[in-house]
Design a protein around this motif. Structure first.
Motif, PDB file in Angstrom:
ATOM      1  N   SER A  48      15.321 -16.687  -6.647  1.00 31.89           N
ATOM      2  CA  SER A  48      14.994 -16.111  -5.336  1.00 31.89           C
ATOM      3  C   SER A  48      16.123 -15.223  -4.797  1.00 31.89           C
ATOM      4  O   SER A  48      15.919 -14.397  -3.912  1.00 31.89           O
ATOM      5  CB  SER A  48      14.694 -17.228  -4.344  1.00 31.89           C
ATOM      6  OG  SER A  48      15.785 -18.113  -4.343  1.00 31.89           O
ATOM      7  N   LYS A  49      17.345 -15.380  -5.329  1.00 27.53           N
ATOM      8  CA  LYS A  49      18.482 -14.582  -4.832  1.00 27.53           C
ATOM      9  C   LYS A  49      18.830 -13.416  -5.762  1.00 27.53           C
ATOM     10  O   LYS A  49      19.848 -12.750  -5.583  1.00 27.53           O
ATOM     11  CB  LYS A  49      19.724 -15.475  -4.684  1.00 27.53           C
ATOM     12  CG  LYS A  49      19.551 -16.645  -3.735  1.00 27.53           C
ATOM     13  CD  LYS A  49      20.742 -16.712  -2.779  1.00 27.53           C
ATOM     14  CE  LYS A  49      20.474 -17.581  -1.579  1.00 27.53           C
ATOM     15  NZ  LYS A  49      20.856 -18.959  -1.746  1.00 27.53           N
ATOM     16  N   LEU A  50      17.984 -13.198  -6.751  1.00 28.53           N
ATOM     17  CA  LEU A  50      18.361 -12.199  -7.764  1.00 28.53           C
ATOM     18  C   LEU A  50      17.737 -10.820  -7.579  1.00 28.53           C
ATOM     19  O   LEU A  50      18.068  -9.888  -8.316  1.00 28.53           O
ATOM     20  CB  LEU A  50      17.987 -12.709  -9.172  1.00 28.53           C
ATOM     21  CG  LEU A  50      18.874 -13.823  -9.733  1.00 28.53           C
ATOM     22  CD1 LEU A  50      18.367 -14.257 -11.106  1.00 28.53           C
ATOM     23  CD2 LEU A  50      20.318 -13.366  -9.848  1.00 28.53           C
ATOM     24  N   ASP A  70      24.055 -19.610 -12.430  1.00 30.10           N
ATOM     25  CA  ASP A  70      24.106 -20.481 -11.257  1.00 30.10           C
ATOM     26  C   ASP A  70      23.452 -19.875 -10.026  1.00 30.10           C
ATOM     27  O   ASP A  70      23.607 -20.388  -8.916  1.00 30.10           O
ATOM     28  CB  ASP A  70      25.573 -20.864 -10.969  1.00 30.10           C
ATOM     29  CG  ASP A  70      26.145 -21.641 -12.145  1.00 30.10           C
ATOM     30  OD1 ASP A  70      25.429 -22.521 -12.668  1.00 30.10           O
ATOM     31  OD2 ASP A  70      27.281 -21.326 -12.574  1.00 30.10           O
ATOM     32  N   ILE A  71      22.731 -18.778 -10.217  1.00 35.05           N
ATOM     33  CA  ILE A  71      22.079 -18.140  -9.059  1.00 35.05           C
ATOM     34  C   ILE A  71      20.570 -18.339  -9.169  1.00 35.05           C
ATOM     35  O   ILE A  71      19.967 -17.989 -10.186  1.00 35.05           O
ATOM     36  CB  ILE A  71      22.408 -16.618  -9.018  1.00 35.05           C
ATOM     37  CG1 ILE A  71      23.928 -16.400  -9.132  1.00 35.05           C
ATOM     38  CG2 ILE A  71      21.852 -15.972  -7.759  1.00 35.05           C
ATOM     39  CD1 ILE A  71      24.341 -14.948  -9.247  1.00 35.05           C
ATOM     40  N   PRO A  72      19.941 -18.917  -8.117  1.00 34.55           N
ATOM     41  CA  PRO A  72      18.496 -19.119  -8.207  1.00 34.55           C
ATOM     42  C   PRO A  72      17.739 -17.784  -8.247  1.00 34.55           C
ATOM     43  O   PRO A  72      18.218 -16.780  -7.692  1.00 34.55           O
ATOM     44  CB  PRO A  72      18.144 -19.917  -6.948  1.00 34.55           C
ATOM     45  CG  PRO A  72      19.323 -19.815  -6.066  1.00 34.55           C
ATOM     46  CD  PRO A  72      20.507 -19.428  -6.879  1.00 34.55           C
ATOM     47  N   MET A  97      19.971  -7.699  -7.584  1.00 39.71           N
ATOM     48  CA  MET A  97      21.022  -7.581  -8.600  1.00 39.71           C
ATOM     49  C   MET A  97      20.946  -6.240  -9.314  1.00 39.71           C
ATOM     50  O   MET A  97      19.903  -5.897  -9.877  1.00 39.71           O
ATOM     51  CB  MET A  97      20.860  -8.672  -9.655  1.00 39.71           C
ATOM     52  CG  MET A  97      21.605  -9.913  -9.415  1.00 39.71           C
ATOM     53  SD  MET A  97      23.293  -9.713  -8.891  1.00 39.71           S
ATOM     54  CE  MET A  97      23.533 -11.332  -8.217  1.00 39.71           C
ATOM     55  N   PHE A 150      23.739 -14.874 -14.660  1.00 37.55           N
ATOM     56  CA  PHE A 150      23.229 -15.385 -13.378  1.00 37.55           C
ATOM     57  C   PHE A 150      22.857 -16.864 -13.441  1.00 37.55           C
ATOM     58  O   PHE A 150      22.014 -17.335 -12.663  1.00 37.55           O
ATOM     59  CB  PHE A 150      21.992 -14.565 -12.936  1.00 37.55           C
ATOM     60  CG  PHE A 150      22.259 -13.081 -12.843  1.00 37.55           C
ATOM     61  CD1 PHE A 150      23.487 -12.599 -12.428  1.00 37.55           C
ATOM     62  CD2 PHE A 150      21.263 -12.164 -13.173  1.00 37.55           C
ATOM     63  CE1 PHE A 150      23.740 -11.232 -12.350  1.00 37.55           C
ATOM     64  CE2 PHE A 150      21.500 -10.793 -13.092  1.00 37.55           C
ATOM     65  CZ  PHE A 150      22.739 -10.330 -12.678  1.00 37.55           C
ATOM     66  N   CYS A 181      13.890  -8.658 -10.339  1.00 39.62           N
ATOM     67  CA  CYS A 181      12.759  -9.598 -10.353  1.00 39.62           C
ATOM     68  C   CYS A 181      11.439  -8.909 -10.713  1.00 39.62           C
ATOM     69  O   CYS A 181      10.494  -9.570 -11.152  1.00 39.62           O
ATOM     70  CB  CYS A 181      12.648 -10.336  -9.016  1.00 39.62           C
ATOM     71  SG  CYS A 181      14.009 -11.490  -8.844  1.00 39.62           S
TER      72      CYS A 181
END
Ligand code: NAD
Ligand code: MG
Length: 383
Positions: free
Chosen positions: A183-185, A179-181, A188, A177, A340
């Motif tokens: 807040s967007k995880l 390149d994924i911040p 997942m 992950f 998270c």
């Protein structure tokens, strides 16, 4: 001929060790193995390497394998495992059991004064002070297998004076992950988190790589193995995973260790000890290499600062961090909490446990149980 006792033989590190042993049969002998419950894999190892001694943690799996190989010493008793670790025939113990479960045997091997090749970073994080002082007492030689620590070890052997060291860079691939911040995880799923772009590893360390908790465990591991303040270590993202670590000396020289990402390389280095042993490897194609580096993600600042605090606090702080993470990862893998939430479980567990300075392994075991129970409570409050 060196006799090897491989603890965690059926895992991903176990696989890589066996590949190195297979290529060096004239100098390395698989004398014994320990495994959890994968009887099929244990049987394959017995057929290919014919180890004399086999510990299987699962009683039923142990019975099954024993009945198939009556001439082998196949057992389930921990006392017998301790005797095996201490046996004079054993030259090298490889600690590759996953998680806190590997601490007991790591400690036994260190107390027995063996050459101990450590992959099981959780035992160093949870009990670094005890392990390193036990090694000083017994004369055990600890050689890291974790690729970053083995890289540091190749650029700065353990025991060599660290006075002339200015900085050590621990590199991190960044995981799936990168390149994924953060807040967007949160949504997942485990399936995505398990897909590491560079390394093929066991499920626990794969999740640790996705959360970047792995790099924090490695910072704490390095602090103990090389006995240096956390201020000496920088965590740097290096997506190609070619440079595994860099040591910069006070005269301005930076020494790095490089290879394609393949655990057989650090394992061969550790098994060779002072000598280099041959393995088949994919050479680096320098003309095509593009090496890039970037800062450790700012949105993981809280995690990195907690790891640095732990390096400075010592005592039971690493144990609590590790226990909370182990429970959180288990819970994420079984889809009880979100990606998270792993961070929440670590932070909240850490905040609610009072820290202490355990002086023996029994106390560590008790504290580990307590921290795991607290982590379960936190998970209950989140779900
Ligand atoms: P894995 O899950 O693939 O294998 C774990 C091994 O431990 C298996 O053989 C399992 O049977 C054994 N085991 C578990 N509990 C046991 C018990 N109670 N008694 C005996 N055996 C038991 O894990 P892995 O990826 O091989 O990782 C092993 C360790 O090495 C971990 O601490 C990990 O952080 C570290 N490490 C792994 C890699 C990698 O590339 N896989 C790299 C660096 C460090
Ligand atoms: Mg590593």
């Amino acid at each position: 001929m060196k006799n090897i006792l491989l603890l965690g033989a059926t895992g991903s590190i176990g696989d890589s060790v066996l590949k190195v042993v297979r290529q060096n049969k004239d100098s390395l002998n698989l004398y014994g193995i320990a495994a959890g419950k994968n009887s099929t894999k244990v049987e394959e190892i017995i057929k290919s390497f014919s180890p004399l001694n086999i510990f299987i943690d699962d009683e039923d799996a142990c019975k099954v394998v024993s009945s198939r190989f009556p001439s082998k010493n196949i057992f389930n008793s921990e006392d017998e495992l301790l005797n095996l670790i201490q046996a004079s025939e054993v030259d090298i113990v490889i600690s590759a059991i996953v998680g806190f479960a590997g601490l007991k045997t790591s400690m036994m091997a260190v107390n027995a004064g063996k050459t101990v090749l450590i992959a099981n970073k959780e035992s160093v994080v949870a009990a670094g002070e005890l392990l390193m002082s036990a090694a000083n007492l017994s004369g055990a030689k600890i050689i890291p297998i974790d690729s970053e620590h083995n890289a540091i070890f190749q650029c700065l052997p353990i025991g060599q004076s660290t006075e002339s060291v200015n900085k050590i860079i621990i590199t991190a691939s960044g995981g799936p992950f990168l390149d994924i911040p953060l807040s967007k995880l949160s949504d997942m799923p485990p399936e995505a988190a398990l897909k590491h772009p560079k390394w093929n590893m066991g499920s626990k360390i794969s999740i640790d790589s996705a959360t970047l908790v792995n790099k924090c465990l490695e910072l704490i591991e390095a602090r103990y193995l090389f006995n240096l303040n956390e201020k000496f270590f920088d965590l740097v993202i290096h997506p190609q995973s070619i440079i595994h670590s860099v040591v910069t000396y006070i005269d301005g020289s930076s020494i790095a260790q490089m290879s394609n990402p393949n655990m057989e390389v650090p394992i061969a280095n550790a098994l060779g000890e002072e000598c280099r042993i041959p393995i088949k490897y994919e050479p680096l194609n320098f003309a095509d290499l593009e090496l890039t580096f970037k800062e450790f993600p700012k949105d993981r600042f809280q995690l990195e600062s907690l790891a640095r605090e732990i390096c400075n606090m010592g005592g039971s702080s690493g144990l609590v961090f590790n226990a909370a993470n182990e429970i959180a990862v288990e819970s994420f893998l079984s889809k009880h909490i979100s990606f998270c939430d792993i961070y929440e479980v670590i932070y909240r567990t850490f905040d609610s446990i009072s820290l202490s300075k355990p002086s023996d392994i029994e106390t560590l075991n008790e504290l580990n149980k307590e921290a795991r129970m607290e982590a379960h409570k936190v998970i209950k409050s989140l779900t």
